[in-house]
Scaffold this active site. Sequence first.
Site: not given
Ligand code: PLP
Length: 403
Positions: A168, A216-218, A196, A342, A80
């Site tokens: 998120n 994002s895959g995870h 999300q 994050c 992401g």
């Molecule tokens: N955008 C949102 C809304 C997210 O919640 C996150 C991760 O928490 C990301 C971007 C970042 O994604 P990635 O962990 O795949 O880099």
Amino acid sequence: MKNIYLDNAATTRPAPEVVEAMLPYLGELFGNPSSKYYGVGQITRAAVQKARQQVGRLIGVNNISDNPDDPYEIYFTSGGTESDNWALKGAVMCKSKKHIITSAFEHHAVLETAEMLEKSLGCNVCAKQTACEVTILPVDSTGLVNPDDLRKALRDETAIVSIMHANNEIGTIQPIKELAAITHERGALFHTDAVQTVGKIPVDVNDLGVDLLSMSGHKFHGPKGIGALYIRKGTRLDPFLNGGGQERALRAGTHNVAGIVGMGVACELAMKNMEAEAKRERALVETLWQGLSDRIPKIHRNGHPEIRLPGTLNVRFEGAEGEAILMYMDMMGVQVSSGSACSTGDIKPSHVLLAIGVKQEEAHGSIRFSLSHDTTAEDIQYVIDTMPKQLDMIRQMSVTWKG
Ligand code: PLP
């Protein structure tokens, strides 16, 4: 000892089917998808294209061919964060339009990219001036952007508007369809960070009318380190990584084949169960909120009560520090998060909670519970049964508790 994981907005456990599908590509099927003239390369090349079709189908892109030379509208990235970076940087680099609009409650991957573009002085590829102007839209107390604010902020030189699909931390879902339509009236691109929402609620790029979408895959039982950027056909976006012909030479670098295959399977699984799973998680979240608010005084729900992700609940506990709650919950075998995972380690209050008007000291006492396919009704009951006692102990020690 219990082990109840309620931090699925940070990451999810990869589904067993995902892990199983990935394993051969970590071993005997090691070929480089760019090596198209011999067997093991052709196998991985076909696997990447199959995954591209699976990812596309989940977000309404149904016409991706079997031809591996045709990435069509799904471009694989490392996740992401990269997709968000690419969308914003690719929209303004080497172009004459230099105005970016985003909102105060975006993920840092968008906010800090916009901030960097605002500070940046020149493009090292074409030596053009690249410094951008950025407008940050406010959100209301439930987390919603007001479409009229967007209308007023748009200018002829606006290159891109980036508003996330669902937040998120608090789970509020934005009126993306309306915001994208307003943006297009003024000729700008519309990007949404759907990290999300993809895999959790229906996401259809054609219905939403977006030009760019990050995933994002995870976040939905796929592997980490893999994601995608949807780029609508005809959208002019500069390459993100140079140095190879992969992904139509827009995102160079050898493909993460195992990750891509795993993400494809995660998309397939999400499509099968989405409606029933969303209903189940929504009911569990309601049970959790009712159970906690019946037993613990002076707690408040952050975010929109209805227009929100089914599996996310953000609660503010008066007179309790979020970090203390996390530690006590962990001792009871429950993993939750305060603010966005994050930004864990960063003791500043969450910018999302501040954006919806929560006061600085109150933001510290907020906890996010986020559910997934793995969460059971027993898990939720355990939290309802154990948390009131923990909270009571924390509050007895807290100088901010006015009980
Ligand atoms: N955008 C949102 C809304 C997210 O919640 C996150 C991760 O928490 C990301 C971007 C970042 O994604 P990635 O962990 O795949 O880099």
